[in-house]
Motif scaffolding. Structure first.
Motif, short mmCIF file in Angstrom:
data_model
loop_
_atom_site.label_atom_id
_atom_site.label_comp_id
_atom_site.label_asym_id
_atom_site.label_seq_id
_atom_site.Cartn_x
_atom_site.Cartn_y
_atom_site.Cartn_z
N ASN A 109 5.32 3.55 -3.49
CA ASN A 109 4.49 2.40 -3.13
C ASN A 109 3.44 2.81 -2.10
OD1 ASN A 109 3.82 -0.23 -3.50
ND2 ASN A 109 5.45 -1.07 -2.23
N VAL A 110 2.20 2.40 -2.31
CA VAL A 110 1.12 2.74 -1.38
C VAL A 110 0.40 1.46 -0.95
CG1 VAL A 110 0.74 5.06 -2.23
CG2 VAL A 110 -0.45 3.17 -3.31
N GLU A 111 -0.31 1.57 0.15
CA GLU A 111 -1.06 0.43 0.68
C GLU A 111 -2.53 0.81 0.80
OE1 GLU A 111 -1.23 -1.88 4.90
OE2 GLU A 111 0.75 -1.45 4.07
N LEU A 112 -3.38 -0.10 0.39
CA LEU A 112 -4.82 0.13 0.50
C LEU A 112 -5.24 -0.02 1.96
CD1 LEU A 112 -7.43 0.59 -1.12
CD2 LEU A 112 -7.66 -1.88 -1.27
N GLU A 113 -5.87 1.01 2.49
CA GLU A 113 -6.27 0.97 3.89
C GLU A 113 -7.74 0.66 4.08
OE1 GLU A 113 -5.02 4.39 6.06
OE2 GLU A 113 -2.95 4.20 5.40
N ILE A 118 -5.20 4.79 -9.13
CA ILE A 118 -4.54 5.61 -8.11
C ILE A 118 -3.07 5.22 -8.01
CG2 ILE A 118 -4.38 6.06 -5.61
CD1 ILE A 118 -7.49 5.76 -5.57
N LYS A 119 -2.78 3.91 -7.94
CA LYS A 119 -1.39 3.45 -7.79
C LYS A 119 -0.53 3.87 -8.98
CE LYS A 119 -1.63 -0.97 -6.95
NZ LYS A 119 -1.42 -2.33 -6.45
N LYS A 120 -1.10 3.89 -10.18
CA LYS A 120 -0.35 4.30 -11.37
C LYS A 120 0.09 5.75 -11.29
CE LYS A 120 -2.68 1.35 -14.72
NZ LYS A 120 -3.60 1.34 -15.85
N GLU A 121 -0.73 6.58 -10.67
CA GLU A 121 -0.46 8.02 -10.59
C GLU A 121 0.61 8.37 -9.56
OE1 GLU A 121 -4.14 10.03 -9.84
OE2 GLU A 121 -5.10 9.19 -11.61
N LEU A 122 0.85 7.50 -8.61
CA LEU A 122 1.75 7.82 -7.51
C LEU A 122 3.16 7.29 -7.78
CD1 LEU A 122 -0.67 7.05 -4.57
CD2 LEU A 122 -0.09 9.27 -5.52
N PRO A 123 4.17 8.09 -7.48
CA PRO A 123 5.55 7.68 -7.74
C PRO A 123 6.14 6.78 -6.65
CG PRO A 123 5.53 9.89 -6.85
CD PRO A 123 4.09 9.46 -7.01
#
Length: 69
Positions: free
Chosen positions: A31-35, A24-29
């Motif tokens: 920074n994301v956080e696991l909730e 999932i993180k690879k696909e997003l441009p």
């Protein structure tokens, strides 16, 4: 929010969940956080976060120009 089903094939649930999280993180441009991670009706977010931290520490330690004995 993402949802998927995966066969474990002898792997731990948190290992499979971490791989899905990495994908999932690879696909997003950005920074994301696991909730929250729920597998088989159980909340395993902390296990996945800890496994990710362990992998990051291993990568950081492997990149050091010296080894401690």
């Amino acid at each position: 929010m993402q949802r998927a089903s995966f066969p474990l094939r002898g792997r731990k649930v948190e290992v499979v969940a971490l791989q899905f999280w990495k994908d999932i993180k690879k696909e997003l441009p950005y920074n994301v956080e696991l909730e929250e991670v729920i597998a088989a009706g159980k909340e395993i977010t902390e296990k996945v976060n800890e496994l990710e931290r362990q992998e990051l520490l291993k990568i950081m330690n492997d990149d050091l120009p010296f080894k401690s004995h």
